[in-house]
Design a protein around this motif. Sequence first.
Motif, PDB file in Angstrom:
ATOM      1  N   PHE A 254     -12.966  -5.814   2.057  1.00 19.29           N
ATOM      2  CA  PHE A 254     -12.042  -6.725   2.732  1.00 19.29           C
ATOM      3  C   PHE A 254     -10.597  -6.233   2.625  1.00 19.29           C
ATOM      4  N   THR A 255     -10.242  -5.708   1.461  1.00 18.57           N
ATOM      5  CA  THR A 255      -8.875  -5.253   1.246  1.00 18.57           C
ATOM      6  C   THR A 255      -8.538  -4.064   2.132  1.00 18.57           C
ATOM      7  N   ARG A 256      -9.461  -3.110   2.231  1.00 16.16           N
ATOM      8  CA  ARG A 256      -9.228  -1.937   3.074  1.00 16.16           C
ATOM      9  C   ARG A 256      -9.024  -2.327   4.533  1.00 16.16           C
ATOM     10  N   ALA A 257      -9.825  -3.258   5.025  1.00 16.01           N
ATOM     11  CA  ALA A 257      -9.721  -3.682   6.417  1.00 16.01           C
ATOM     12  C   ALA A 257      -8.337  -4.253   6.729  1.00 16.01           C
ATOM     13  N   LEU A 258      -7.730  -4.920   5.767  1.00 22.35           N
ATOM     14  CA  LEU A 258      -6.431  -5.544   5.973  1.00 22.35           C
ATOM     15  C   LEU A 258      -5.266  -4.575   5.845  1.00 22.35           C
ATOM     16  N   THR A 259      -5.416  -3.516   5.064  1.00 25.03           N
ATOM     17  CA  THR A 259      -4.274  -2.661   4.725  1.00 25.03           C
ATOM     18  C   THR A 259      -4.330  -1.250   5.306  1.00 25.03           C
ATOM     19  N   GLN A 260      -5.355  -0.910   6.085  1.00 24.48           N
ATOM     20  CA  GLN A 260      -5.508   0.448   6.596  1.00 24.48           C
ATOM     21  C   GLN A 260      -4.298   0.967   7.382  1.00 24.48           C
ATOM     22  N   PRO A 261      -3.668   0.168   8.283  1.00 25.39           N
ATOM     23  CA  PRO A 261      -2.504   0.701   9.008  1.00 25.39           C
ATOM     24  C   PRO A 261      -1.386   1.174   8.081  1.00 25.39           C
ATOM     25  N   LEU A 262      -1.121   0.440   7.007  1.00 29.62           N
ATOM     26  CA  LEU A 262      -0.080   0.854   6.058  1.00 29.62           C
ATOM     27  C   LEU A 262      -0.475   2.145   5.355  1.00 29.62           C
ATOM     28  N   ASP A 263      -1.759   2.328   5.114  1.00 32.67           N
ATOM     29  CA  ASP A 263      -2.226   3.550   4.487  1.00 32.67           C
ATOM     30  C   ASP A 263      -2.016   4.740   5.427  1.00 32.67           C
ATOM     31  N   CYS A 264      -2.298   4.547   6.711  1.00 26.50           N
ATOM     32  CA  CYS A 264      -2.074   5.608   7.698  1.00 26.50           C
ATOM     33  C   CYS A 264      -0.603   6.020   7.738  1.00 26.50           C
ATOM     34  N   ILE A 265       0.286   5.033   7.746  1.00 33.21           N
ATOM     35  CA  ILE A 265       1.725   5.318   7.770  1.00 33.21           C
ATOM     36  C   ILE A 265       2.144   6.058   6.516  1.00 33.21           C
ATOM     37  N   LYS A 266       1.658   5.618   5.364  1.00 31.51           N
ATOM     38  CA  LYS A 266       2.000   6.260   4.096  1.00 31.51           C
ATOM     39  C   LYS A 266       1.595   7.724   4.083  1.00 31.51           C
TER      40      LYS A 266
ATOM     41  N   GLY B 116      -1.578  -9.981  -9.012  1.00 33.69           N
ATOM     42  CA  GLY B 116      -2.181  -8.760  -8.489  1.00 33.69           C
ATOM     43  C   GLY B 116      -1.193  -7.939  -7.684  1.00 33.69           C
ATOM     44  N   THR B 117      -0.374  -8.604  -6.869  1.00 32.16           N
ATOM     45  CA  THR B 117       0.622  -7.915  -6.049  1.00 32.16           C
ATOM     46  C   THR B 117       1.653  -7.217  -6.920  1.00 32.16           C
ATOM     47  N   PHE B 118       2.155  -7.900  -7.928  1.00 32.44           N
ATOM     48  CA  PHE B 118       3.160  -7.313  -8.813  1.00 32.44           C
ATOM     49  C   PHE B 118       2.584  -6.131  -9.590  1.00 32.44           C
ATOM     50  N   SER B 119       1.381  -6.279 -10.127  1.00 33.00           N
ATOM     51  CA  SER B 119       0.779  -5.203 -10.918  1.00 33.00           C
ATOM     52  C   SER B 119       0.525  -3.962 -10.070  1.00 33.00           C
ATOM     53  N   GLY B 120       0.095  -4.159  -8.813  1.00 31.66           N
ATOM     54  CA  GLY B 120      -0.140  -3.026  -7.928  1.00 31.66           C
ATOM     55  C   GLY B 120       1.140  -2.320  -7.535  1.00 31.66           C
ATOM     56  N   THR B 121       2.177  -3.085  -7.257  1.00 32.58           N
ATOM     57  CA  THR B 121       3.476  -2.509  -6.890  1.00 32.58           C
ATOM     58  C   THR B 121       4.053  -1.699  -8.040  1.00 32.58           C
ATOM     59  N   LEU B 122       4.008  -2.244  -9.240  1.00 35.08           N
ATOM     60  CA  LEU B 122       4.526  -1.553 -10.417  1.00 35.08           C
ATOM     61  C   LEU B 122       3.750  -0.265 -10.675  1.00 35.08           C
TER      62      LEU B 122
ATOM     63  N   VAL C 274       4.230   1.136  -1.437  1.00 35.25           N
ATOM     64  CA  VAL C 274       4.317   0.005  -2.362  1.00 35.25           C
ATOM     65  C   VAL C 274       3.972  -1.311  -1.655  1.00 35.25           C
ATOM     66  N   ILE C 275       4.307  -1.401  -0.354  1.00 35.90           N
ATOM     67  CA  ILE C 275       3.908  -2.596   0.401  1.00 35.90           C
ATOM     68  C   ILE C 275       2.391  -2.657   0.463  1.00 35.90           C
ATOM     69  N   LYS C 276       1.781  -1.519   0.832  1.00 34.14           N
ATOM     70  CA  LYS C 276       0.330  -1.452   0.928  1.00 34.14           C
ATOM     71  C   LYS C 276      -0.321  -1.664  -0.437  1.00 34.14           C
ATOM     72  N   SER C 277       0.212  -1.018  -1.478  1.00 33.08           N
ATOM     73  CA  SER C 277      -0.382  -1.134  -2.807  1.00 33.08           C
ATOM     74  C   SER C 277      -0.277  -2.548  -3.355  1.00 33.08           C
ATOM     75  N   GLY C 278       0.899  -3.177  -3.124  1.00 34.88           N
ATOM     76  CA  GLY C 278       1.071  -4.549  -3.576  1.00 34.88           C
ATOM     77  C   GLY C 278       0.100  -5.495  -2.874  1.00 34.88           C
ATOM     78  N   MET C 279       0.008  -5.352  -1.550  1.00 32.15           N
ATOM     79  CA  MET C 279      -0.936  -6.179  -0.787  1.00 32.15           C
ATOM     80  C   MET C 279      -2.375  -5.894  -1.200  1.00 32.15           C
ATOM     81  N   MET C 280      -2.697  -4.606  -1.329  1.00 30.61           N
ATOM     82  CA  MET C 280      -4.066  -4.225  -1.649  1.00 30.61           C
ATOM     83  C   MET C 280      -4.475  -4.741  -3.023  1.00 30.61           C
ATOM     84  N   SER C 281      -3.581  -4.584  -3.993  1.00 32.28           N
ATOM     85  CA  SER C 281      -3.880  -5.044  -5.341  1.00 32.28           C
ATOM     86  C   SER C 281      -3.996  -6.569  -5.383  1.00 32.28           C
TER      87      SER C 281
END
Length: 319
Positions: free
Chosen positions: A36-48, A228-234, A294-301
């Motif tokens: 589920f997480t990958r489906a939501l965040t894939q565009p940000l991963d492509c940009i990164k 989860g968002t904070f831990s992933g961003t950090l 970090v946007i993608k990682s925070g959202m993904m986490s």
Amino acid sequence: MERKQPTDGGNGNHSKAYSIFLQVKAPMAGGISGFFTRALTQPLDCIKVRHQLQLEPIKKNIGAKYTSTLQTLVLMFQEEGIRGLWKGHVPGQILSITFGFGQFAAYDQFNRQSRKIKFFNEHSDMRHTVGGGFAGAFGMTIATPFDVVRTRFIAQDHGRGYQSIFDAFATILKSEGPKGFFRGLIPSITAIAPNAAIQFGTYNFLLEHYMKLKNEDKVSRHVILLAGTFSGTLAKTCIYPLDLTKKRLQIQEFHDNRTTFGQNIKTTGMLDCLRKTFAKEGFTGLYKGLAPAVIKSGMMSGFYFFFYEEIITAINKRL
């Protein structure tokens, strides 16, 4: 998070099957949450990834193709359509499911076994941190082939390169051998172990101290999402140069299929890549693509832990 395991009500006829299910519910929940997480965040991963692979600075008025997160999003959509924003989604999904399954399987087992050791039993923060690092390394090792294929799908020019995931695996095996599937494995593990350690350690630290502060035995959904968002961003911010290095190593021997956005770096390994990146692009070059990352990682986490907790809670209610 710590949980009291549900019991089978003393039904011995199903105790063996029930015990096996308890062993697999954590990795199963990890795999589903990864999907589920990958489906939501894939565009940000492509940009990164596009930013990481562009040697020119991510700035305007210097001739670089990609100059910002929003500009990259719009340009990719204009040139490649909506499908371009989900390039590499299939291997990315397999990567997320495999990584999530492997990571939570290793984390759950480490968490169970390490309680037998006095130090880890008395210091839950260290147990979660070390367990997270070990779990991340294990998950990434088994998922790296899919990470390599995903990166190359995102990197390749429109209409060139691999036609499908099966074509990608067959071509890599034929032209590069088995080692081609594990390009960037060393920086991957070097990056993911501390990343997962920081992520799991910070996440559990925040939730445990929040519950102590509020004198509660559970937390609400929005707290889980924020923690989860904070831990992933950090975590991503701390290890980002290694993530960039991994991506650049993964496209070695793939330069002919990537000619439309900037130069290609030729490097022999992790340290050489870091040295050449710093020498040519400076300190900021080590953090190219940090904003979408970090946007993608925070959202993904955030979503990752949120979906995981929801799935585990739903399973426990039905046991």
